[in-house]
Design an enzyme around this catalytic site. Sequence first.
Site, PDB file in Angstrom:
ATOM      1  N   HIS A   1       0.833  -1.198   0.000  1.00 34.81           N
ATOM      2  CA  HIS A   1       0.000   0.000   0.000  1.00 34.81           C
ATOM      3  C   HIS A   1       0.871   1.254   0.000  1.00 34.81           C
ATOM      4  O   HIS A   1       0.602   2.199  -0.722  1.00 34.81           O
ATOM      5  CB  HIS A   1      -0.927  -0.004   1.210  1.00 34.81           C
ATOM      6  CG  HIS A   1      -1.812   1.197   1.273  1.00 34.81           C
ATOM      7  ND1 HIS A   1      -1.577   2.249   2.112  1.00 34.81           N
ATOM      8  CD2 HIS A   1      -2.923   1.504   0.570  1.00 34.81           C
ATOM      9  CE1 HIS A   1      -2.525   3.157   1.930  1.00 34.81           C
ATOM     10  NE2 HIS A   1      -3.343   2.736   1.009  1.00 34.81           N
ATOM     11  N   HIS A   2       1.900   1.240   0.822  1.00 35.81           N
ATOM     12  CA  HIS A   2       2.849   2.343   0.752  1.00 35.81           C
ATOM     13  C   HIS A   2       4.247   1.862   1.153  1.00 35.81           C
ATOM     14  O   HIS A   2       4.393   0.830   1.809  1.00 35.81           O
ATOM     15  CB  HIS A   2       2.420   3.539   1.612  1.00 35.81           C
ATOM     16  CG  HIS A   2       2.690   3.383   3.075  1.00 35.81           C
ATOM     17  ND1 HIS A   2       1.699   3.249   4.009  1.00 35.81           N
ATOM     18  CD2 HIS A   2       3.848   3.364   3.769  1.00 35.81           C
ATOM     19  CE1 HIS A   2       2.230   3.134   5.209  1.00 35.81           C
ATOM     20  NE2 HIS A   2       3.544   3.199   5.104  1.00 35.81           N
TER      21      HIS A   2
ATOM     22  N   GLN B   1      10.126   0.809   5.174  1.00 38.56           N
ATOM     23  CA  GLN B   1       8.860   0.363   5.771  1.00 38.56           C
ATOM     24  C   GLN B   1       7.852   0.094   4.660  1.00 38.56           C
ATOM     25  O   GLN B   1       7.628   0.944   3.796  1.00 38.56           O
ATOM     26  CB  GLN B   1       8.284   1.429   6.702  1.00 38.56           C
ATOM     27  CG  GLN B   1       6.984   0.979   7.373  1.00 38.56           C
ATOM     28  CD  GLN B   1       6.185   2.130   7.976  1.00 38.56           C
ATOM     29  OE1 GLN B   1       5.894   3.115   7.320  1.00 38.56           O
ATOM     30  NE2 GLN B   1       5.834   1.993   9.243  1.00 38.56           N
TER      31      GLN B   1
ATOM     32  N   HIS C   1       3.889  -1.118   3.955  1.00 34.37           N
ATOM     33  CA  HIS C   1       2.550  -1.369   4.509  1.00 34.37           C
ATOM     34  C   HIS C   1       1.863  -2.410   3.627  1.00 34.37           C
ATOM     35  O   HIS C   1       1.578  -2.142   2.464  1.00 34.37           O
ATOM     36  CB  HIS C   1       1.776  -0.042   4.517  1.00 34.37           C
ATOM     37  CG  HIS C   1       0.327  -0.182   4.882  1.00 34.37           C
ATOM     38  ND1 HIS C   1      -0.587   0.809   4.658  1.00 34.37           N
ATOM     39  CD2 HIS C   1      -0.363  -1.202   5.465  1.00 34.37           C
ATOM     40  CE1 HIS C   1      -1.778   0.423   5.087  1.00 34.37           C
ATOM     41  NE2 HIS C   1      -1.673  -0.796   5.564  1.00 34.37           N
TER      42      HIS C   1
ATOM     43  N   HIS D   1       0.587  14.532   6.199  1.00 36.49           N
ATOM     44  CA  HIS D   1       0.220  13.331   6.935  1.00 36.49           C
ATOM     45  C   HIS D   1      -0.814  13.649   8.004  1.00 36.49           C
ATOM     46  O   HIS D   1      -0.591  14.494   8.869  1.00 36.49           O
ATOM     47  CB  HIS D   1       1.446  12.692   7.584  1.00 36.49           C
ATOM     48  CG  HIS D   1       1.096  11.538   8.484  1.00 36.49           C
ATOM     49  ND1 HIS D   1       0.700  10.324   7.988  1.00 36.49           N
ATOM     50  CD2 HIS D   1       1.034  11.436   9.823  1.00 36.49           C
ATOM     51  CE1 HIS D   1       0.431   9.513   9.000  1.00 36.49           C
ATOM     52  NE2 HIS D   1       0.623  10.163  10.132  1.00 36.49           N
TER      53      HIS D   1
ATOM     54  N   HIS E   1      -4.437  11.356   9.926  1.00 40.77           N
ATOM     55  CA  HIS E   1      -5.080  10.044   9.969  1.00 40.77           C
ATOM     56  C   HIS E   1      -6.430  10.141   9.258  1.00 40.77           C
ATOM     57  O   HIS E   1      -6.448  10.279   8.043  1.00 40.77           O
ATOM     58  CB  HIS E   1      -5.170   9.523  11.402  1.00 40.77           C
ATOM     59  CG  HIS E   1      -3.811   9.343  12.030  1.00 40.77           C
ATOM     60  ND1 HIS E   1      -3.609   9.095  13.350  1.00 40.77           N
ATOM     61  CD2 HIS E   1      -2.575   9.390  11.485  1.00 40.77           C
ATOM     62  CE1 HIS E   1      -2.316   8.990  13.599  1.00 40.77           C
ATOM     63  NE2 HIS E   1      -1.666   9.181  12.476  1.00 40.77           N
TER      64      HIS E   1
ATOM     65  N   MET F   1      -3.068  13.207  13.544  1.00 38.65           N
ATOM     66  CA  MET F   1      -1.774  13.863  13.392  1.00 38.65           C
ATOM     67  C   MET F   1      -1.918  14.995  12.402  1.00 38.65           C
ATOM     68  O   MET F   1      -2.779  14.950  11.517  1.00 38.65           O
ATOM     69  CB  MET F   1      -0.715  12.874  12.906  1.00 38.65           C
ATOM     70  CG  MET F   1      -0.387  11.836  13.959  1.00 38.65           C
ATOM     71  SD  MET F   1       1.100  10.941  13.530  1.00 38.65           S
ATOM     72  CE  MET F   1       2.270  11.797  14.517  1.00 38.65           C
TER      73      MET F   1
HETATM   74 CU    CU Z   1      -0.223   2.432   3.511  1.00 36.37          CU
HETATM   75 CU    CU Z   2       0.326   9.411  11.997  1.00 29.57          CU
END
Ligand code: CU
Ligand code: CU
Length: 433
Positions: free
Chosen positions: A69-70, A143, A145, A217, A219, A289
Amino acid sequence: MLVYFMAMVLMGVSVFGAPKERTTFSFQFLMPDVQPKKPDTYLCHGIDAGEEDVFITAFSPRANKDVAHHILLYGCEEPGSTSSVWNCGEMAKSDSKYDSANVCARGSQILYAWAMDAPNLHLPKDVAFKVGGNTGVKTLVLQVHYKNVSSFVEPENATDASGLILTTTEQPQKRRAGVYLMVTGGEIPGKSIEYLEAACAFPDAELEIHPFAYRTHAHKLGRVISGYRVRDQHWEEIGRQDPRKPQMFYNVTSPNLTVRQGDILASRCTMENNYDHNVRIGPTQNDEMCNLYIMYYVDGDRLLEPNTCYTQGAPRWYWEDFPDQQAINLAGVPATVSVVPGDKMVMEKTISEKSDDGFPGLGSHDLGQNDKTGYDAAVDDLLDEAVSNMEPDEVEQLVAEALSPQRGHPGTTGGRQTRLGWLTSHMYGHNRY
Ligand code: CU
Ligand code: CU
């Protein structure tokens, strides 16, 4: 161990007799055939950046869109784990095959972000991220996802090697890339639209930065996040995005804009809270956030320090609380500041009368000089709530801020450092997106 892998790749050029003028090479930084078993697993994979300076001049994703996803690339002073692969999301216990830890244990910065359907990010000419050596980026951490994991379980039991291809060179580049983060604390009252705002005076007398990309960024509640340079009371947009869009780096609105001493950097997150309850800034899925990452370059080697602008956010801090009212000139705020890109409607702030947990909705109009009582009561409420979740020294810090005459404006150096420490331990460790 992958520890010296990057160094080996670099040496490989001479060993394998590549022509001397060939100074760039591709480094495949890929997940080592991982097997996430639960949807929405965040896996991290780290490599040592090596003893020598390495310059990253380009990133290109090698990802399977059906599963990744990312992808985020972090530079860490110290990685969250010494394992080759670990869980690094908030729902960190979700995949028992791997240990759980933060992305970075110390000194976290984002270098690159890819998300589904995002175009490649090209760094401008002669621009590079400098990692390894004494740069403070000792480990690179990838990272990924994994949203959909159906191919990694029975019967397929497949593995994944998504990642990035980094174009690197050991040749020093003329311009160095960095990321400046604008971030707030705060709270969004239930059934409200609220603005979380930050503004900081440009912190370096000698440096001039060239912002070229930005990332937002939030949520679930973020609708618009935008950033500005205020120079001579005139507001110029750096970037504006809907954080529900893929949260990668986008090109800035004004490509040739620079920021230098005397300028103010300002940001706003327009949040829409349709819940009955208040939502606070914090690290979990149930928190919010408000982050704006400004990617910039400088001519030369010295990056901006400090690299973060933090304010307390609503209901304790708004742009009008900036110490130099005249310099920030709120009359000059662009009309589009809370307009979702592609839309025409300004999302105007609305404040609920009273939320279900009894916390009074407070707007900036409640915070005027004549209404100190309401303000202090609200601060007390916030502190009470905060205390239950905090370490003693953080509580002390918050209390000190609440009591200080300037309420810890970003302009006050002492408060700023402590808050950055607080942020480091509480917000940077979180890496969900
Ligand atoms: Cu993601
Ligand atoms: Cu966050």
